[in-house]
Design an enzyme around this catalytic site. Sequence first.
Site, PDB file in Angstrom:
ATOM      1  N   GLU A   1       4.514  -5.473   7.319  1.00  0.00           N
ATOM      2  CA  GLU A   1       3.549  -4.050   7.914  1.00  0.00           C
ATOM      3  C   GLU A   1       4.208  -3.992   9.387  1.00  0.00           C
ATOM      4  O   GLU A   1       4.321  -2.856   9.919  1.00  0.00           O
ATOM      5  CB  GLU A   1       2.322  -4.371   8.029  1.00  0.00           C
TER       6      GLU A   1
ATOM      7  N   GLU B   1      -0.608  -9.293  -0.990  1.00  0.00           N
ATOM      8  CA  GLU B   1      -1.862  -9.501  -0.622  1.00  0.00           C
ATOM      9  C   GLU B   1      -2.806  -9.435  -1.887  1.00  0.00           C
ATOM     10  O   GLU B   1      -3.647 -10.522  -2.184  1.00  0.00           O
ATOM     11  CB  GLU B   1      -2.603  -8.467   0.375  1.00  0.00           C
TER      12      GLU B   1
ATOM     13  N   ALA C   1       0.910  -1.202   0.049  1.00  0.00           N
ATOM     14  CA  ALA C   1      -0.053  -0.083  -0.016  1.00  0.00           C
ATOM     15  C   ALA C   1       0.883   1.129   0.046  1.00  0.00           C
ATOM     16  O   ALA C   1       2.077   1.087   0.410  1.00  0.00           O
ATOM     17  CB  ALA C   1      -1.108   0.002   1.384  1.00  0.00           C
TER      18      ALA C   1
ATOM     19  N   GLY D   1       0.631  -5.084   0.672  1.00  0.00           N
ATOM     20  CA  GLY D   1      -0.471  -5.133   0.076  1.00  0.00           C
ATOM     21  C   GLY D   1      -0.164  -5.786  -1.384  1.00  0.00           C
ATOM     22  O   GLY D   1      -1.180  -6.289  -2.128  1.00  0.00           O
TER      23      GLY D   1
HETATM   24  N1  CAA Z   1       4.648   3.291  -0.368  1.00  0.00           N
HETATM   25  C1  CAA Z   1       5.154   4.143  -0.976  1.00  0.00           C
HETATM   26  N2  CAA Z   1       6.255   4.692  -1.395  1.00  0.00           N
HETATM   27  C2  CAA Z   1       7.243   3.608  -1.697  1.00  0.00           C
HETATM   28  C3  CAA Z   1       6.538   2.302  -1.215  1.00  0.00           C
HETATM   29  C4  CAA Z   1       5.342   1.926  -0.519  1.00  0.00           C
HETATM   30  N3  CAA Z   1       4.682   0.874   0.110  1.00  0.00           N
HETATM   31  N4  CAA Z   1       7.724   1.143  -1.272  1.00  0.00           N
HETATM   32  C5  CAA Z   1       8.690   1.919  -2.139  1.00  0.00           C
HETATM   33  N5  CAA Z   1       8.172   3.180  -2.273  1.00  0.00           N
HETATM   34  C6  CAA Z   1       9.185   4.357  -2.644  1.00  0.00           C
HETATM   35  C7  CAA Z   1      10.149   4.595  -1.853  1.00  0.00           C
HETATM   36  O1  CAA Z   1       9.866   5.720  -0.968  1.00  0.00           O
HETATM   37  C8  CAA Z   1      11.017   5.495  -2.753  1.00  0.00           C
HETATM   38  O2  CAA Z   1      10.669   6.625  -3.097  1.00  0.00           O
HETATM   39  P1  CAA Z   1      11.885   7.950  -3.216  1.00  0.00           P
HETATM   40  O3  CAA Z   1      12.749   7.580  -4.786  1.00  0.00           O
HETATM   41  O4  CAA Z   1      10.879   9.236  -3.827  1.00  0.00           O
HETATM   42  O5  CAA Z   1      12.540   7.862  -1.977  1.00  0.00           O
HETATM   43  C9  CAA Z   1      10.910   4.467  -3.984  1.00  0.00           C
HETATM   44  O6  CAA Z   1       9.742   3.886  -3.853  1.00  0.00           O
HETATM   45  C10 CAA Z   1      11.971   3.346  -4.016  1.00  0.00           C
HETATM   46  O7  CAA Z   1      11.963   2.772  -2.977  1.00  0.00           O
HETATM   47  P2  CAA Z   1      13.430   2.370  -2.253  1.00  0.00           P
HETATM   48  O8  CAA Z   1      14.381   3.643  -2.320  1.00  0.00           O
HETATM   49  O9  CAA Z   1      13.166   2.163  -0.564  1.00  0.00           O
HETATM   50  O10 CAA Z   1      14.129   1.135  -2.837  1.00  0.00           O
HETATM   51  P3  CAA Z   1      15.028  -0.119  -2.173  1.00  0.00           P
HETATM   52  O11 CAA Z   1      15.364  -0.891  -3.485  1.00  0.00           O
HETATM   53  O12 CAA Z   1      16.058   0.788  -1.390  1.00  0.00           O
HETATM   54  O13 CAA Z   1      14.029  -0.797  -1.318  1.00  0.00           O
HETATM   55  C11 CAA Z   1      12.054  -2.149  -0.596  1.00  0.00           C
HETATM   56  C12 CAA Z   1      12.826  -1.554  -1.777  1.00  0.00           C
HETATM   57  C13 CAA Z   1      12.751  -2.970   0.441  1.00  0.00           C
HETATM   58  C14 CAA Z   1      10.912  -2.522  -1.185  1.00  0.00           C
HETATM   59  C15 CAA Z   1      11.572  -0.548   0.243  1.00  0.00           C
HETATM   60  O14 CAA Z   1      11.084   0.328  -0.769  1.00  0.00           O
HETATM   61  C16 CAA Z   1      10.289  -0.895   1.111  1.00  0.00           C
HETATM   62  O15 CAA Z   1      10.794  -1.490   2.228  1.00  0.00           O
HETATM   63  N6  CAA Z   1       9.170  -0.616   0.906  1.00  0.00           N
HETATM   64  C17 CAA Z   1       8.104  -0.440   1.653  1.00  0.00           C
HETATM   65  C18 CAA Z   1       7.626  -1.965   1.926  1.00  0.00           C
HETATM   66  C19 CAA Z   1       6.466  -1.849   2.854  1.00  0.00           C
HETATM   67  O16 CAA Z   1       6.551  -1.625   3.961  1.00  0.00           O
HETATM   68  N7  CAA Z   1       5.229  -2.487   2.420  1.00  0.00           N
HETATM   69  C20 CAA Z   1       4.098  -2.481   3.244  1.00  0.00           C
HETATM   70  C21 CAA Z   1       3.129  -1.164   3.083  1.00  0.00           C
HETATM   71  S1  CAA Z   1       2.056  -1.396   4.145  1.00  0.00           S
HETATM   72  C22 CAA Z   1       0.665  -2.225   3.448  1.00  0.00           C
HETATM   73  O17 CAA Z   1       0.878  -2.807   2.456  1.00  0.00           O
HETATM   74  C23 CAA Z   1      -0.549  -2.436   4.357  1.00  0.00           C
HETATM   75  C24 CAA Z   1      -1.418  -3.334   3.940  1.00  0.00           C
HETATM   76  O18 CAA Z   1      -2.025  -4.335   4.210  1.00  0.00           O
HETATM   77  C25 CAA Z   1      -2.239  -3.131   2.617  1.00  0.00           C
END
Ligand code: CAA
Length: 259
Positions: free
Chosen positions: A133, A113, A66, A110
């Site tokens: 999460e 999911e 998400a 998400g």
């Molecule tokens: N939401 C918004 N932006 C996101 C995102 C997310 N879930 N995942 C990645 N991005 C964005 C980053 O903020 C970054 O943006 P900027 O370039 O503007 O800084 C861009 O995508 C690239 O990401 P990274 O620089 O972090 O890339 P990386 O290769 O270093 O890391 C990753 C990759 C490990 C996937 C890391 O991006 C990450 O941990 N992302 C979040 C994963 C997460 O926590 N997902 C769960 C979300 S909550 C959810 O989904 C609730 C539910 O049940 C529905």
Amino acid sequence: IQDFNHIIAERQGAIALITFNRPKVLNALCTALIAELETALALIEADDSLSVIVVTGNEKAFAAGADITEMANSLFTDVFAADIGGPRWQRLANFRKPAIAAVAGYALGGGCEIALMCDIILAADNAKFGQPEITIGTIPGWGGSQRLTRAIGKYKAMDLILTGRQINAEEAERAGMVSRIVPLADLVPEALKLAEKIASLSAPIAMLAREAVDSALETTLSEGLKAERRLFHASFATQDQKEGMAAFLEKRPPAFQNK
Ligand code: CAA
């Protein structure tokens, strides 16, 4: 199929190919994307010329979850009022035609999911699945704690959901949430090939079959067996059952009419 901002929805014969298209944010699933997906799925479901759907992302990410920027400052009243994770987010799970998730790179939160809402998960060898999460102070909210647990069992699901760790395609296949692993370069072609195989068979029978399998996750064994039997009986109301069995007996390939 239609022009969208955050997804690409294309027709390839009888296959609908949906590609998440927010590459700069690893296909983070913002609310607007979910609304577009909902619209696309309704169009595809209503279109008799489309019988199977493939959902994919890009080589780096199926979807990294998400959109955290959108949620970060939400209050309980906001997420409750919008019913985040409710029917709009579950549309793919309630989609009635066969759905294949073609996953390369990250399928987190998400994203994982959404993949779990599909009927078949095809993973590229670089796929990574997880429910991170807990590492950002929340829990899965689009079905992860339920579908992942049904897919891989309590102990593996707890391992992922309580630590937020990612698993690779091989571990995910061993755990039972990945149907097949293919080389990254072959992912979409293989997904389309698999979709074409399903589309070459009877569309109404495929709909009955996926509904029967889903019953196994929704109900008790005796209710599921009854549902299966009724769906099996219903197959005898189709022309395709007559054609399929006649073709077998006449030793010729069947010509299904999707009726
Ligand atoms: N939401 C918004 N932006 C996101 C995102 C997310 N879930 N995942 C990645 N991005 C964005 C980053 O903020 C970054 O943006 P900027 O370039 O503007 O800084 C861009 O995508 C690239 O990401 P990274 O620089 O972090 O890339 P990386 O290769 O270093 O890391 C990753 C990759 C490990 C996937 C890391 O991006 C990450 O941990 N992302 C979040 C994963 C997460 O926590 N997902 C769960 C979300 S909550 C959810 O989904 C609730 C539910 O049940 C529905």
